[in-house]
Scaffold this motif. Structure first.
Motif, PDB file in Angstrom:
ATOM      1  N   LEU A 297       0.781  -1.258   0.110  1.00  0.00           N
ATOM      2  CA  LEU A 297      -0.085  -0.053  -0.069  1.00  0.00           C
ATOM      3  C   LEU A 297       0.898   1.112  -0.097  1.00  0.00           C
ATOM      4  CD1 LEU A 297      -3.052   0.691   0.216  1.00  0.00           C
ATOM      5  CD2 LEU A 297      -2.744   0.919   2.740  1.00  0.00           C
ATOM      6  N   GLY A 298       1.987   1.151   0.916  1.00  0.00           N
ATOM      7  CA  GLY A 298       2.823   2.257   0.769  1.00  0.00           C
ATOM      8  C   GLY A 298       3.558   2.396  -0.543  1.00  0.00           C
ATOM      9  N   ASN A 299       3.781   1.491  -1.197  1.00  0.00           N
ATOM     10  CA  ASN A 299       4.545   1.569  -2.544  1.00  0.00           C
ATOM     11  C   ASN A 299       3.683   1.968  -3.274  1.00  0.00           C
ATOM     12  OD1 ASN A 299       6.969   0.259  -1.615  1.00  0.00           O
ATOM     13  ND2 ASN A 299       6.252  -1.547  -1.958  1.00  0.00           N
ATOM     14  N   TRP A 300       2.494   1.703  -3.273  1.00  0.00           N
ATOM     15  CA  TRP A 300       1.292   2.150  -4.414  1.00  0.00           C
ATOM     16  C   TRP A 300       1.242   3.644  -4.281  1.00  0.00           C
ATOM     17  CZ3 TRP A 300      -2.860   5.240  -4.759  1.00  0.00           C
ATOM     18  CH2 TRP A 300      -3.573   5.186  -6.130  1.00  0.00           C
ATOM     19  N   CYS A 301       1.396   4.311  -3.068  1.00  0.00           N
ATOM     20  CA  CYS A 301       1.272   5.543  -2.655  1.00  0.00           C
ATOM     21  C   CYS A 301       2.351   6.248  -3.145  1.00  0.00           C
ATOM     22  CB  CYS A 301       0.851   5.747  -1.332  1.00  0.00           C
ATOM     23  SG  CYS A 301      -0.758   5.259  -0.599  1.00  0.00           S
ATOM     24  N   ARG A 302       3.558   5.702  -2.854  1.00  0.00           N
ATOM     25  CA  ARG A 302       4.800   6.551  -3.651  1.00  0.00           C
ATOM     26  C   ARG A 302       4.700   6.431  -5.127  1.00  0.00           C
ATOM     27  NH1 ARG A 302       6.709   4.344   1.111  1.00  0.00           N
ATOM     28  NH2 ARG A 302       7.122   2.229   0.376  1.00  0.00           N
ATOM     29  N   GLY A 303       4.384   5.306  -5.785  1.00  0.00           N
ATOM     30  CA  GLY A 303       4.223   5.338  -7.038  1.00  0.00           C
ATOM     31  C   GLY A 303       3.268   6.427  -7.580  1.00  0.00           C
ATOM     32  N   PHE A 304       2.185   6.429  -7.131  1.00  0.00           N
ATOM     33  CA  PHE A 304       1.326   7.665  -7.310  1.00  0.00           C
ATOM     34  C   PHE A 304       1.831   9.013  -7.344  1.00  0.00           C
ATOM     35  CE2 PHE A 304      -2.054  10.762  -6.786  1.00  0.00           C
ATOM     36  CZ  PHE A 304      -3.276  10.225  -7.464  1.00  0.00           C
ATOM     37  N   MET A 305       2.694   9.199  -6.264  1.00  0.00           N
ATOM     38  CA  MET A 305       3.200  10.540  -6.105  1.00  0.00           C
ATOM     39  C   MET A 305       4.165  10.588  -7.195  1.00  0.00           C
ATOM     40  SD  MET A 305       1.330  11.856  -3.597  1.00  0.00           S
ATOM     41  CE  MET A 305       2.312  13.281  -3.435  1.00  0.00           C
ATOM     42  N   ALA A 306       4.914   9.519  -7.500  1.00  0.00           N
ATOM     43  CA  ALA A 306       5.990   9.838  -8.582  1.00  0.00           C
ATOM     44  C   ALA A 306       5.482  10.101  -9.798  1.00  0.00           C
ATOM     45  CB  ALA A 306       6.892   8.401  -8.386  1.00  0.00           C
ATOM     46  N   GLY A 307       4.331   9.179 -10.158  1.00  0.00           N
ATOM     47  CA  GLY A 307       3.742   9.587 -11.403  1.00  0.00           C
ATOM     48  C   GLY A 307       2.933  10.865 -11.568  1.00  0.00           C
TER      49      GLY A 307
ATOM     50  N   PRO B  12      -7.070  21.795  -8.163  1.00  0.00           N
ATOM     51  CA  PRO B  12      -8.426  21.868  -8.483  1.00  0.00           C
ATOM     52  C   PRO B  12      -9.107  20.956  -6.953  1.00  0.00           C
ATOM     53  CG  PRO B  12      -7.825  20.032 -10.027  1.00  0.00           C
ATOM     54  CD  PRO B  12      -6.608  20.682  -9.363  1.00  0.00           C
ATOM     55  N   GLY B  13     -10.079  21.564  -6.527  1.00  0.00           N
ATOM     56  CA  GLY B  13     -10.908  20.714  -5.806  1.00  0.00           C
ATOM     57  C   GLY B  13     -10.378  20.453  -4.541  1.00  0.00           C
ATOM     58  N   ASP B  14     -10.471  19.257  -4.288  1.00  0.00           N
ATOM     59  CA  ASP B  14      -9.843  18.611  -2.940  1.00  0.00           C
ATOM     60  C   ASP B  14      -8.507  18.223  -3.113  1.00  0.00           C
ATOM     61  OD1 ASP B  14     -12.190  19.163  -1.470  1.00  0.00           O
ATOM     62  OD2 ASP B  14     -13.285  17.353  -1.929  1.00  0.00           O
ATOM     63  N   SER B  15      -8.028  18.160  -4.500  1.00  0.00           N
ATOM     64  CA  SER B  15      -6.679  17.322  -4.662  1.00  0.00           C
ATOM     65  C   SER B  15      -5.639  17.634  -4.082  1.00  0.00           C
ATOM     66  CB  SER B  15      -6.349  17.615  -6.204  1.00  0.00           C
ATOM     67  OG  SER B  15      -7.452  17.278  -7.103  1.00  0.00           O
ATOM     68  N   ALA B  16      -5.186  18.955  -3.552  1.00  0.00           N
ATOM     69  CA  ALA B  16      -4.155  19.212  -2.598  1.00  0.00           C
ATOM     70  C   ALA B  16      -4.212  18.395  -1.420  1.00  0.00           C
ATOM     71  CB  ALA B  16      -4.209  20.609  -2.342  1.00  0.00           C
ATOM     72  N   GLU B  17      -5.404  18.372  -0.579  1.00  0.00           N
ATOM     73  CA  GLU B  17      -5.610  17.638   0.513  1.00  0.00           C
ATOM     74  C   GLU B  17      -5.440  16.022   0.341  1.00  0.00           C
ATOM     75  OE1 GLU B  17      -8.717  16.773   4.359  1.00  0.00           O
ATOM     76  OE2 GLU B  17      -9.062  18.426   2.615  1.00  0.00           O
ATOM     77  N   ILE B  18      -5.818  15.601  -0.673  1.00  0.00           N
ATOM     78  CA  ILE B  18      -5.551  14.315  -1.040  1.00  0.00           C
ATOM     79  C   ILE B  18      -4.409  13.869  -1.168  1.00  0.00           C
ATOM     80  CG2 ILE B  18      -6.260  12.429  -2.875  1.00  0.00           C
ATOM     81  CD1 ILE B  18      -8.991  13.753  -3.067  1.00  0.00           C
ATOM     82  N   LEU B  19      -3.521  14.734  -2.019  1.00  0.00           N
ATOM     83  CA  LEU B  19      -2.219  14.352  -2.237  1.00  0.00           C
ATOM     84  C   LEU B  19      -1.421  14.434  -1.213  1.00  0.00           C
ATOM     85  CD1 LEU B  19      -1.804  16.380  -5.457  1.00  0.00           C
ATOM     86  CD2 LEU B  19      -1.727  13.896  -5.343  1.00  0.00           C
ATOM     87  N   ARG B  20      -1.635  15.155   0.008  1.00  0.00           N
ATOM     88  CA  ARG B  20      -0.923  15.013   1.343  1.00  0.00           C
ATOM     89  C   ARG B  20      -1.177  13.946   1.929  1.00  0.00           C
ATOM     90  NH1 ARG B  20      -2.116  20.782   1.243  1.00  0.00           N
ATOM     91  NH2 ARG B  20      -4.227  20.478   2.165  1.00  0.00           N
ATOM     92  N   ASP B  21      -2.589  13.553   1.846  1.00  0.00           N
ATOM     93  CA  ASP B  21      -2.784  12.303   2.559  1.00  0.00           C
ATOM     94  C   ASP B  21      -2.136  10.966   1.855  1.00  0.00           C
ATOM     95  OD1 ASP B  21      -4.938  13.391   4.222  1.00  0.00           O
ATOM     96  OD2 ASP B  21      -6.629  12.957   3.058  1.00  0.00           O
ATOM     97  N   ILE B  22      -2.017  11.139   0.498  1.00  0.00           N
ATOM     98  CA  ILE B  22      -1.762   9.857  -0.037  1.00  0.00           C
ATOM     99  C   ILE B  22       0.100   9.789   0.290  1.00  0.00           C
ATOM    100  CG2 ILE B  22      -0.880   9.018  -2.328  1.00  0.00           C
ATOM    101  CD1 ILE B  22      -3.382   9.895  -3.433  1.00  0.00           C
ATOM    102  N   ALA B  23       0.651  10.994   0.500  1.00  0.00           N
ATOM    103  CA  ALA B  23       2.065  11.248   0.715  1.00  0.00           C
ATOM    104  C   ALA B  23       2.008  10.545   2.101  1.00  0.00           C
ATOM    105  CB  ALA B  23       2.654  12.635   0.721  1.00  0.00           C
ATOM    106  N   ALA B  24       1.205  10.824   3.200  1.00  0.00           N
ATOM    107  CA  ALA B  24       1.408  10.460   4.451  1.00  0.00           C
ATOM    108  C   ALA B  24       0.956   8.695   4.754  1.00  0.00           C
ATOM    109  CB  ALA B  24       0.370  11.153   5.399  1.00  0.00           C
ATOM    110  N   ILE B  25       0.279   8.225   3.748  1.00  0.00           N
ATOM    111  CA  ILE B  25      -0.016   6.811   3.721  1.00  0.00           C
ATOM    112  C   ILE B  25       0.981   6.214   3.220  1.00  0.00           C
ATOM    113  CG2 ILE B  25      -1.480   4.870   2.668  1.00  0.00           C
ATOM    114  CD1 ILE B  25      -3.755   7.360   2.722  1.00  0.00           C
ATOM    115  N   ALA B  26       1.959   6.830   2.383  1.00  0.00           N
ATOM    116  CA  ALA B  26       3.138   5.981   2.015  1.00  0.00           C
ATOM    117  C   ALA B  26       3.873   5.582   3.059  1.00  0.00           C
ATOM    118  CB  ALA B  26       3.724   6.984   0.770  1.00  0.00           C
TER     119      ALA B  26
END
Length: 198
Positions: free
Chosen positions: A108-118, A134-148
């Motif tokens: 799951l952490g690897n998926w998140c790191r891959g998402f952020m890299a892409g 746009p929208g909630d994207s900034a907060e979502i990206l912070r969440d994904i980086a944390a989940i990584a």
């Protein structure tokens, strides 16, 4: 996984992809590959699968070839169909539920790191890295980086840890969909096409 989607000619097997990565001497995981492809699309790179493969290779510094490259082309097409599916049938590519929780959390952490890299690769390539999201994207990206950075809390009972894992996977499903839809909405409002990779 992904076998009910339009154009899905196969079920994508986590272990099969992992074996191909080992054969090609690559250190990343199948989850990281899928996260990266999803991140590219979520940032607005929606085009031919070959462009997705090129973006994947660039973002993760890979040289995927042969059968693995073919699988990635299929995975790109099926993932795009899932992101655009009205039934919200998108799912991150993760190990089966019978895999040890520690390994699933690592994936799951690897998926998140891959998402952020892409995502970072696509926005940098399009020159939109400093644009407001746009929208909630900034907060979502912070969440994904944390989940990584996530790990298993050894103090929690197993069933609670499993529940937490399931909730996070479900959150990521809709987080990726939200970022994708926000980006598509902004592109439509701007009247522009999708960014391309260089």
């Amino acid at each position: 996984m992904f076998d009910d989607l339009p154009g899905a000619g196969r079920v994508f097997d986590f272990d099969e992809i992992a074996d191909h990565l080992v054969e090609q001497g690559e250190q990343c995981s199948p989850s990281e590959l899928h996260g990266c492809l999803t991140g590219l699309m979520a940032a607005g790179v929606v085009g031919e699968p070959a462009a997705g493969l090129a973006g994947l290779n660039q973002a993760l510094n890979l040289d995927l070839h042969g059968e693995l490259a073919e699988i990635m082309l299929e995975l790109y097409a099926v993932t795009l169909a899932a992101l655009e599916d009205e039934e919200f049938d998108f799912h991150p590519l993760l190990p089966d539920d019978d895999t040890e929780l520690d390994l699933r959390v690592l994936a799951l952490g690897n998926w998140c790191r891959g998402f952020m890299a892409g995502y970072a690769r696509a926005t940098a390539s399009a020159g939109s890295g400093d644009a407001s999201l746009p929208g909630d994207s900034a907060e979502i990206l912070r969440d994904i980086a944390a989940i990584a950075q996530a790990g298993v809390d050894e103090e929690l009972p197993e069933d609670e840890s499993e529940g937490n894992y399931t909730e996070i996977v479900e959150y990521l499903r809709f987080a990726a969909l939200n970022v994708y839809m926000d980006t598509q909405g902004r592109a439509a409002a701007d009247g522009g096409g999708s960014p391309s990779l260089h």
